[in-house]
Design a protein around this motif. Structure first.
Motif, PDB file in Angstrom:
ATOM      1  N   TRP A  22       0.826  -1.213   0.000  1.00 54.66           N
ATOM      2  CA  TRP A  22       0.000   0.000   0.000  1.00 54.66           C
ATOM      3  C   TRP A  22       0.859   1.261   0.000  1.00 54.66           C
ATOM      4  CZ3 TRP A  22      -4.327   0.097  -2.061  1.00 54.66           C
ATOM      5  CH2 TRP A  22      -5.264  -0.920  -1.904  1.00 54.66           C
ATOM      6  N   LEU A  23       1.966   1.217   0.695  1.00 51.66           N
ATOM      7  CA  LEU A  23       2.882   2.357   0.692  1.00 51.66           C
ATOM      8  C   LEU A  23       3.399   2.620  -0.717  1.00 51.66           C
ATOM      9  CD1 LEU A  23       4.307   4.390   2.550  1.00 51.66           C
ATOM     10  CD2 LEU A  23       6.143   2.719   2.806  1.00 51.66           C
ATOM     11  N   ARG A  24       3.698   1.552  -1.438  1.00 50.24           N
ATOM     12  CA  ARG A  24       4.173   1.663  -2.816  1.00 50.24           C
ATOM     13  C   ARG A  24       3.051   2.160  -3.744  1.00 50.24           C
ATOM     14  NH1 ARG A  24       4.763  -3.592  -3.990  1.00 50.24           N
ATOM     15  NH2 ARG A  24       2.740  -3.576  -5.005  1.00 50.24           N
ATOM     16  N   GLU A  25       1.845   1.620  -3.572  1.00 51.97           N
ATOM     17  CA  GLU A  25       0.738   1.923  -4.472  1.00 51.97           C
ATOM     18  C   GLU A  25       0.056   3.253  -4.185  1.00 51.97           C
ATOM     19  OE1 GLU A  25      -0.073   0.149  -7.218  1.00 51.97           O
ATOM     20  OE2 GLU A  25       1.737  -0.983  -6.708  1.00 51.97           O
ATOM     21  N   LEU A  26       0.029   3.658  -2.927  1.00 50.99           N
ATOM     22  CA  LEU A  26      -0.607   4.920  -2.550  1.00 50.99           C
ATOM     23  C   LEU A  26       0.334   5.727  -1.665  1.00 50.99           C
ATOM     24  CD1 LEU A  26      -4.240   3.677  -1.732  1.00 50.99           C
ATOM     25  CD2 LEU A  26      -3.471   4.865  -3.799  1.00 50.99           C
TER      26      LEU A  26
END
Length: 184
Positions: A22-26
């Motif tokens: 999620w950190l990577r995607e958002l």
């Protein structure tokens, strides 16, 4: 915005992977709660499943366990008014009535009624004492084994942290108006 904390890759687990994804995607969306909340959910699921299986083996359901435990923990004379039972068990009056009826039919409790039929108090019977004491002893021994990999100090620390988490959640109430109403 909080700085990204990367867990030690040697200690990384599936929850860390979810958080990292999620950190990577958002980028910019706070993901730190995943590390706590997802682990609490997963632990609750595992522990809930284990408790259900254990209670099934013991021949008692969770509602009856709750009712009989509440009466037993009250101490002598092991009796309570239905309203107090409802409050202690955190259920509705209807749920307590159903629990009492089932436990009474099984011989675990006795409902003392007024001449009009209203339940004045619910008493633990000798059979109820035997059932709850045997069940609780076996259940708690098994659950103690489930957390046996934690040291006494770790258990104490986790207890304090979970108490703090729960207290904070209860202080906030049940919903967050920033999110909006639930969808149907």
């Amino acid at each position: 915005m909080q700085a990204e904390r990367k867990p030690d890759s040697s200690a990384r687990d599936a929850v860390d992977e979810i958080q990292h994804a999620w950190l990577r995607e958002l980028p910019g969306v706070p993901v730190e709660s995943i590390g706590v909340i997802t682990r609490v959910w997963r632990a609750a699921k595992i522990l809930g499943d284990e408790r259900r299986r254990t209670l099934t083996r013991l021949g008692i359901d969770s509602a009856t366990l709750d009712l009989l435990s509440t009466l037993r923990r009250a101490g002598p004379p092991y009796a309570m008014a239905p309203a107090r039972l409802k409050d202690q068990c955190l259920v509705t009056a209807g749920a307590i009535s159903q629990r009492v009826a089932r436990a009474e039919a099984a011989g675990a409790v006795r409902a003392v009624r007024s001449p009009g039929g209203r339940t004045l108090r619910v008493e633990l019977t000798d059979a109820g004492h035997a059932l709850i004491e045997g069940s609780v002893e076996r259940l708690l021994s098994y659950e103690d084994d489930l957390i046996g990999h934690l040291s006494p100090a770790e258990r104490d620390r986790l207890t304090e942290l979970l108490r703090k988490l729960l207290d904070g959640l209860l202080e906030r109430g049940h919903a967050d108006s920033r999110i909006g109403p639930p969808e149907d």
